[in-house]
Each structure stands twice: as structure tokens, then as C-alpha cells.
Design an enzyme around this catalytic site. Structure first.
Site, PDB file in Angstrom:
ATOM      1  N   CYS A 132       4.709   7.840 -10.105  1.00 25.38           N
ATOM      2  CA  CYS A 132       5.006   6.448 -10.445  1.00 25.38           C
ATOM      3  C   CYS A 132       4.876   6.164 -11.942  1.00 25.38           C
ATOM      4  CB  CYS A 132       4.093   5.510  -9.667  1.00 25.38           C
ATOM      5  SG  CYS A 132       4.157   5.738  -7.873  1.00 25.38           S
TER       6      CYS A 132
ATOM      7  N   HIS B  51       2.833  -1.266 -13.121  1.00 26.80           N
ATOM      8  CA  HIS B  51       3.456  -0.609 -11.973  1.00 26.80           C
ATOM      9  C   HIS B  51       3.250  -1.477 -10.734  1.00 26.80           C
ATOM     10  CE1 HIS B  51       4.646   2.091  -8.914  1.00 26.80           C
ATOM     11  NE2 HIS B  51       3.432   2.451  -8.569  1.00 26.80           N
TER      12      HIS B  51
ATOM     13  N   ASN C 276       6.797  -0.745  -3.554  1.00 25.45           N
ATOM     14  CA  ASN C 276       6.503   0.256  -4.579  1.00 25.45           C
ATOM     15  C   ASN C 276       7.711   1.180  -4.700  1.00 25.45           C
ATOM     16  OD1 ASN C 276       5.608   2.442  -6.080  1.00 25.45           O
ATOM     17  ND2 ASN C 276       3.665   2.657  -4.994  1.00 25.45           N
TER      18      ASN C 276
END
Length: 334
Positions: free
Chosen positions: A113, A253, A283
Site C-alpha cells: 500500500c 493511505h 482500501n
């Protein structure tokens, strides 16, 4: 060393939306439980026949148009992803070819990520050193293709999408002011897709055991993320010689609303300076930050001279952050 900034952005998500109500039909969960613990209401899913290169290509087209840059002007294409079309060739080569970026070098980058942060840090070095002038950085994922849809702890979290940024030289005093990257491989087992590589090659056994899907120890990842997101944000501002009061926009994030809220509290900035879109996308791993960046720009949340922080964490374990003094005006004549 030249100053480097972002002169164009673009993003793309597939049309299909998977809501929490849809997930209630697949696993033992409910809308209230998901929203309370994650903040996620829906996420976008790529069709079975849509590879991540398609998402990356669409986001890249928009970024190039926004930057007023032709594909033949691109010197390098970096794709950050953990869900590439193939083990090889790289997704970046596929995207560069589709774009017509015939003068570009290309490679994929894998930092989970945190991939987009690693990508812009890498691109920054190429441009600052004078090797290249125009670099296209894309964060793209089709995580829906590696989810265990029977695991209610992970299948509720992830979505598909891609975001892209064009980096070029900018005026002195603008662009990227500092970077902070890190890793701790001892935590690699906390977030992993075990099979499909050389450690556990694909076999009937690995498929039957769901080892080609995302495996996560959620509580441990949460504890790591809450600490590192705040710490790395503080560190990267110190590197830039700036106080938290100078931050105009924070793009974290988009993993979990509780992680975002905890890192905002640790940094001590006003929640209205934070970009949050995880309620609509979940996500999206390496795509989360660039999609949020593109949406923030298009919503008018960044003005010339604003100070922005982007910060993420991911599989590896990895983490990264950068500070940027915003301008979209490139300086290509040097």
C-alpha cells in the site's frame, strides 16, 4: 539538483459497486459492523476480464491530459502494484505500450500500500539528478481478484482502482521538500499473499488452502499502522523544516477510518485538512493515495503554495511519507 513536482493527475475506478448490503449476502457480517470498525460503505470491483493494466491505462490517460503531456514525452513509467497482470512482463511495459510512450523506460514497483509513495520518491530522484524530465507514476490494484470471499475479516476491506501522477521539474522552492521511507521485513508475515511465487509455487494444494488470497493478522497490522502513520508524518515534516501548523492538506493511505483518525490525532492537525474517501472505495492499496490526491485537486482543495503531506503503510512491512509544496506549473526549459 532540480526541484520536482506533480504537474498532472488522473484516476479511474471500475463501474461495479459492491456495497456492505451486498457483502451481507456473501458472509456473516452487516453494514453497521463494517462502518463502525472500518468506515467503509462501498468499494469498486473490476470485472473478471479486466486486468489492472486497464485501470492503470485509464488513470494515466487522464493524468497525461491534465499535465498537457504527450505520451512520447514520457521518459519513464513506474507502476506500483501487488496485482500485476502477470509475474512478467511488467504491467508498466503493457501500459507504456498502450499509451504509445515509445521513448519510455518502464518497471513495476512492489511496496504494498506504500507503493505510490515509493514510486514518486523514485521518480523524484531520476528527475532531480537530471536523467529524466517526465516520469509517469501509477498506483493500481485489482485486489478483488486475490480476496478470499469466505474470510469476513478481509473481504470487507478492499477495492479496485488506479491513480496516476505526472512528475516534472518545477520552480525552485516548490515540489517535493522531503521524503521518508522505511521497512521492517520481520512483520512481513502479518500481511501476505503466500502462494504463487517461488516459495510456494501454484499447485492444487495451494489453491485448495486459499494461499493465493490475502492473509492478514488484522490486530497486529492495526497496531503497527497507528504508530507508524503518526511517527513518519512527524519525521517527514521535521526533514522539511516545517511545523504541523504549516500543513494545509494531509492525504493518508485509506485503509481504515480508525487508523486515519489516530494518525491525525498523533500529528495534531485539524480533521478538515484531511482527505478521506475510504467510505466510497475501501482500501485500494497502492491506488488509495493517488486516487485521493486526484479527487482533492479536482475538488479545489489544493492551491498554489499549499503544503501537502502524503503518508502510507503497507505489506512488507513498509511505510513512507512525503512533503510537497504545491504547484502544477512545470519548468521544462532547463
Amino acid at each position: 539538483m532540480r526541484n520536482v513536482g506533480i504537474v498532472g493527475t488522473g484516476s479511474y475506478v471500475p463501474d461495479k459497486v459492491l456495497t456492505n448490503a451486498d457483502l451481507e449476502k456473501l458472509v456473516d457480517t452487516n453494514d453497521e459492523w463494517i462502518i463502525t470498525r472500518t468506515g467503509i460503505k462501498e468499494r469498486h470491483m473490476a470485472p473478471a476480464d479486466m486486468p489492472v493494466s486497464e485501470l492503470c491505462y485509464q488513470a494515466a490517460l487522464k493524468a497525461l491530459e491534465d499535465a498537457k503531456v504527450g505520451p512520447e514525452e514520457v521518459d519513464l513509467v513506474i507502476v506500483a502494484t501487488v496485482t500485476g497482470d502477470h509475474a512478467f512482463p511488467s504491467t508498466s511495459c503493457i501500459v507504456a505500450d498502450r499509451l504509445g510512450a515509445k521513448n519510455a523506460a518502464a518497471f513495476d514497483l512492489q511496496a504494498g500500500c506504500t507503493g505510490f509513495i515509493y514510486g514518486v520518491a523514485t521518480a523524484n530522484q531520476f528527475i532531480a539528478a537530471g536523467m529524466y524530465k517526465t516520469v509517469l507514476v501509477i498506483g493500481g490494484e485489482t485486489l478483488s481478484k486475490i480476496i478470499n470471499w469466505e474470510d469476513r475479516s478481509t473481504c470487507i476491506l478492499f477495492g479496485d482502482g488506479a491513480g496516476a501522477a505526472v512528475l516534472q521539474p518545477v520552480e525552485e522552492g516548490y515540489g517535493f521538500l522531503s521524503f521518508e521511507l522505511g521497512s521492517d521485513g520481520s512483520g512481513g508475515k502479518l500481511l501476505t499473499q503466500p502462494a504463487g511465487g517461488s516459495r510456494y509455487p501454484a499447485s492444487q494444494d495451494t489453491v485448495e488452502k486459499n494461499l493465493h488470497t490475502i492473509q492478514m493478522e488484522g490486530k497486529e497490522v492495526y497496531k503497527f499502522a497507528v504508530k507508524i502513520m503518526g511517527d513518519v508524518s512527524v519525521n517527514v515534516l521535521e526533514k522539511a523544516g516545517l511545523s504541523k501548523e504549516k500543513v494545509d492538506l494531509l492525504i493518508p493511505h485509506q485503509a481504515n477510518i480508525r487508523i486515519v483518525e489516530a494518525s491525525v490525532k498523533r500529528l495534531g492537525i485539524s480533521p478538515d485538512k484531511v482527505v478521506v474517501n475510504l467510505d466510497r472505495y475501501g482500501n485500494m492499496s497502492a491506488a488509495s493515495i493517488p486516487v485521493a490526491l486526484d479527487e482533492a485537486i479536482r475538488a479545489g482543495r489544493l492551491r498554489e503554495g499549499d503544503i501537502m503531506v502524503m503518508v502510507g503503510f503497507g505489506a512488507g512491512l513498509t511505510w513512507g511519507a512525503c512533503v510537497l509544496k504545491w504547484t502544477k506549473v512545470g519548468k521544462m526549459h532547463d
